[in-house]
Design an enzyme around this catalytic site. Sequence first.
Site, PDB file in Angstrom:
ATOM      1  N   GLU A  58       0.591  -1.134   0.012  1.00 43.06           N
ATOM      2  CA  GLU A  58       0.198  -0.039  -0.067  1.00 43.06           C
ATOM      3  C   GLU A  58       0.751   1.284   0.029  1.00 43.06           C
ATOM      4  O   GLU A  58       0.608   2.261  -0.563  1.00 43.06           O
ATOM      5  CB  GLU A  58      -0.930   0.058   1.138  1.00 43.06           C
ATOM      6  CG  GLU A  58      -2.146   0.436   0.862  1.00 43.06           C
ATOM      7  CD  GLU A  58      -3.344   0.069   2.154  1.00 43.06           C
ATOM      8  OE1 GLU A  58      -2.768   0.383   3.298  1.00 43.06           O
ATOM      9  OE2 GLU A  58      -4.544   0.060   2.143  1.00 43.06           O
TER      10      GLU A  58
ATOM     11  N   HIS B   3       6.984 -27.159  -0.985  1.00 47.08           N
ATOM     12  CA  HIS B   3       6.172 -28.481  -1.519  1.00 47.08           C
ATOM     13  C   HIS B   3       5.096 -27.777  -2.733  1.00 47.08           C
ATOM     14  O   HIS B   3       4.267 -28.593  -3.150  1.00 47.08           O
ATOM     15  CB  HIS B   3       5.667 -29.361  -0.684  1.00 47.08           C
ATOM     16  CG  HIS B   3       6.811 -29.927   0.312  1.00 47.08           C
ATOM     17  ND1 HIS B   3       7.193 -31.085   0.035  1.00 47.08           N
ATOM     18  CD2 HIS B   3       7.368 -29.452   1.229  1.00 47.08           C
ATOM     19  CE1 HIS B   3       8.128 -31.416   0.781  1.00 47.08           C
ATOM     20  NE2 HIS B   3       8.374 -30.318   1.663  1.00 47.08           N
TER      21      HIS B   3
ATOM     22  N   LYS C 100     -14.458   0.638  -3.640  1.00 51.76           N
ATOM     23  CA  LYS C 100     -15.509   1.135  -2.849  1.00 51.76           C
ATOM     24  C   LYS C 100     -16.414   1.887  -3.664  1.00 51.76           C
ATOM     25  O   LYS C 100     -17.835   1.749  -3.595  1.00 51.76           O
ATOM     26  CB  LYS C 100     -15.095   2.073  -1.814  1.00 51.76           C
ATOM     27  CG  LYS C 100     -13.977   1.365  -0.840  1.00 51.76           C
ATOM     28  CD  LYS C 100     -13.510   2.274   0.285  1.00 51.76           C
ATOM     29  CE  LYS C 100     -12.233   1.900   1.237  1.00 51.76           C
ATOM     30  NZ  LYS C 100     -11.766   2.695   1.845  1.00 51.76           N
TER      31      LYS C 100
HETATM   32  O1  PA5 Z   1      -3.592   1.683   5.893  1.00 52.75           O
HETATM   33  C1  PA5 Z   1      -4.458   1.950   5.681  1.00 52.75           C
HETATM   34  O2  PA5 Z   1      -4.883   3.240   5.803  1.00 52.75           O
HETATM   35  C2  PA5 Z   1      -5.813   1.057   5.381  1.00 52.75           C
HETATM   36  O3  PA5 Z   1      -5.300  -0.218   5.240  1.00 52.75           O
HETATM   37  C3  PA5 Z   1      -6.856   1.201   6.703  1.00 52.75           C
HETATM   38  O4  PA5 Z   1      -6.216   1.065   7.543  1.00 52.75           O
HETATM   39  C4  PA5 Z   1      -8.052   0.297   6.322  1.00 52.75           C
HETATM   40  O5  PA5 Z   1      -8.748   0.610   5.207  1.00 52.75           O
HETATM   41  C5  PA5 Z   1      -9.111   0.507   7.504  1.00 52.75           C
HETATM   42  O6  PA5 Z   1      -9.481   1.702   7.552  1.00 52.75           O
HETATM   43  P1  PA5 Z   1     -10.321   2.290   8.756  1.00 52.75           P
HETATM   44  O7  PA5 Z   1      -9.276   2.131  10.077  1.00 52.75           O
HETATM   45  O8  PA5 Z   1     -10.358   3.669   8.641  1.00 52.75           O
HETATM   46  O9  PA5 Z   1     -11.456   1.478   8.950  1.00 52.75           O
END
Ligand code: PA5
Length: 443
Positions: free
Chosen positions: A283, A304, A418
Amino acid sequence: MKLCLKNAASFVPVGTMERLAAETAAANELLENGQGAGNDFLGWVHLPSQTTEAFLDEVQAVANQLRAKAEIIVVAGIGGSYLGPRAVNEALDHTFGLNGNNPRVVYAGNNIGEDYLADLMELLTDKTFAIINISKSGTTTETALAFRLLKTMLEKQVGKAAAKDLIVCITDKAKGAARKTAEIEGYKTFVIPDNVGGRFSVLTPVGLLPIACAGHDIKALIRGAQDMEKTTGMDVAYTENPACQYAAMRNALYQFGKKIEIMANFNPKVHYFAEWWKQLYGESEGKDHKGIFPASVDLTTDLHSMGQWIQDGERSIFETVISIEKSNKTVIFPKDEQNLDGLNFLAGKRVDEVNKMAELGTQLAHVDGGVPNIKISFEKVDEYNIGQFIYFFERGCGISGYMLKVNPFNQPGVEAYKKNMFALLDKPGYEEESKAIKARLQK
Ligand code: PA5
């Protein structure tokens, strides 16, 4: 913690690491002087050293209250609000759930699986359970959906008044639905700091509360992270700084065609750390059509299955092996009179000795097969070493992302699914998108 690059260095031209010295040190400096992209999300950089004993005591006290009341604690969250606490707890918990008097910690809100949620609700029926609802934005669909189901169930089981004391909310200090709900219902809350992004939040209450609830030592965890913060700071020379060395080597390998980094472990306890690491690096770096693809294998299990690909497939990969030097427990391999399996040559040895030879043999085979190998060793799986692990990879990620010239602290790409999902579900406010997506599907 030890970093060994010798089996990776031979895959890049002589002088490459020296060439990257200034660039890497500059990237590390950006994390401290706040002059780089995404600089409003650098709260994690000095988080360990800024975490006080008093704050950890406060988290522990809330954990103790939940532990005293609940047989099961459900942690609801996804992505950065899920993977950190799960990684730490899975590493430290008993593999088969023999956790003594500790409550069982389970996870929800990290998928939209109907069968998963139905099974969870079945597990919770007639049990005393508590909920830790974790969402920084407070609007994440997966988490909100699970939380509503769990809250409804808990209130039905114990009544609204008692449920209030069994729910803790970890969210933004002021905004979002989770904050609003907590205020209206009077839940205990902890804040996810504005300047700490989800995937860098495991050392905030996001991780600390669920980890303390499971009975693990959050002070030792933070001590490990504090020591690693010192070891990787900008005042530590490039050649002595493991986060700089790791970031430089993975960028060097990337520049020379190694586009996939496979995190490999030989200890099933650390499986979820690879999941956490994949989010952290994927990310942070996968943007602007750039970035190493982070993958993972559990060894020897996957030798394996994926072992064939790693040994012989396209040479676009490198391996980062997480090596755990000492097991916490001892199992001696027994002698067998008949020796039908031919394994008496191992009799009297510890199982870990066999595992270590598998690890060494695999490393040599993969290097011979053209796979650069970065080895990162930790003494053992305990809170202190895990704290080191977490901060090391966070720091390496920040440096590496800046070297790649991306903003390591945003995640614009995660919005695309989303938008489509809300359009397909006719969410109010998405009318135009709904029309467009339905027309597209009819073509
Ligand atoms: O790293 C990030 O920002 C995302 O993975 C969020 O943690 C994830 O989408 C969850 O978001 P939130 O804590 O707003 O529910």
